[in-house]
Design a protein around this motif. Sequence first.
Motif, PDB file in Angstrom:
ATOM      1  N   THR A  33       0.924  -0.999   0.309  1.00  0.00           N
ATOM      2  CA  THR A  33      -0.306   0.369   0.325  1.00  0.00           C
ATOM      3  C   THR A  33       1.201   0.915  -0.307  1.00  0.00           C
ATOM      4  O   THR A  33       0.575   2.837  -0.452  1.00  0.00           O
ATOM      5  CB  THR A  33      -0.869   0.287   1.086  1.00  0.00           C
ATOM      6  N   SER A  57      -5.673   3.069   3.418  1.00  0.00           N
ATOM      7  CA  SER A  57      -5.012   2.090   3.904  1.00  0.00           C
ATOM      8  C   SER A  57      -4.935   1.042   4.323  1.00  0.00           C
ATOM      9  O   SER A  57      -4.785  -0.093   4.536  1.00  0.00           O
ATOM     10  CB  SER A  57      -3.359   2.228   2.408  1.00  0.00           C
ATOM     11  N   GLU A  81      -6.908   1.447   7.069  1.00  0.00           N
ATOM     12  CA  GLU A  81      -8.428   0.793   7.511  1.00  0.00           C
ATOM     13  C   GLU A  81      -8.182  -1.142   7.045  1.00  0.00           C
ATOM     14  O   GLU A  81      -8.794  -1.850   7.439  1.00  0.00           O
ATOM     15  CB  GLU A  81      -9.132   2.200   7.301  1.00  0.00           C
ATOM     16  N   ALA A  82      -7.461  -0.927   5.453  1.00  0.00           N
ATOM     17  CA  ALA A  82      -7.905  -2.202   5.159  1.00  0.00           C
ATOM     18  C   ALA A  82      -7.326  -3.051   5.048  1.00  0.00           C
ATOM     19  O   ALA A  82      -8.096  -4.045   5.833  1.00  0.00           O
ATOM     20  CB  ALA A  82      -7.734  -1.496   3.546  1.00  0.00           C
ATOM     21  N   SER A  88      -8.246  -3.987   8.935  1.00  0.00           N
ATOM     22  CA  SER A  88      -9.739  -5.348   8.426  1.00  0.00           C
ATOM     23  C   SER A  88     -10.204  -6.252   8.630  1.00  0.00           C
ATOM     24  O   SER A  88      -9.922  -7.058   8.802  1.00  0.00           O
ATOM     25  CB  SER A  88     -10.513  -4.087   7.904  1.00  0.00           C
ATOM     26  N   ASP A  89      -8.065  -6.732   8.078  1.00  0.00           N
ATOM     27  CA  ASP A  89      -8.201  -7.905   7.819  1.00  0.00           C
ATOM     28  C   ASP A  89      -6.993  -8.463   8.581  1.00  0.00           C
ATOM     29  O   ASP A  89      -6.906 -10.144   9.048  1.00  0.00           O
ATOM     30  CB  ASP A  89      -7.092  -8.181   6.360  1.00  0.00           C
TER      31      ASP A  89
END
Length: 142
Positions: free
Chosen positions: A25, A114, A116-117, A120-121
């Motif tokens: 990212t 980026s 945050e994404a 979340s994983d």
Amino acid sequence: YRDMLRNVALFSNCEADVIAALAETLRPQFFLEGDVLCREGQAGREMYFLKCGVVTMSQKQRGILGHLDAGQYFGEMCLLSSKVFGARAFSMDKRTCTISAHTLVDVMVLDNFSLEAIVSDHPTLLTEMLQVATTRLQELGD
């Protein structure tokens, strides 16, 4: 960029897959001597990793605070304060100092969306980052 990230205290306990996701990212950015990377008081939505060059940290009230160089990072407090995370562990969504390029600077940038994404994983990443950032904030207060 994986080696660079492994050497950053915020990510030192991360698994290889988290480091790989972070590395994917990052986006490169270059600044010329005298350019302002971020300004005190402005909202912050990114953190920066110095690949090469030197930046100067300054505040209106205190003047020059010091310099950062290759391998160091800044902007994590604003990133962790982002409304994106909701936790608001820090009330530092505004930049606490101005960062300007002392030399030609090559940085890698991580933005809040980026991160945050990735969080979340990999939800444990945020907890680890908050622990390291809390320690860093306490050190700054000393």
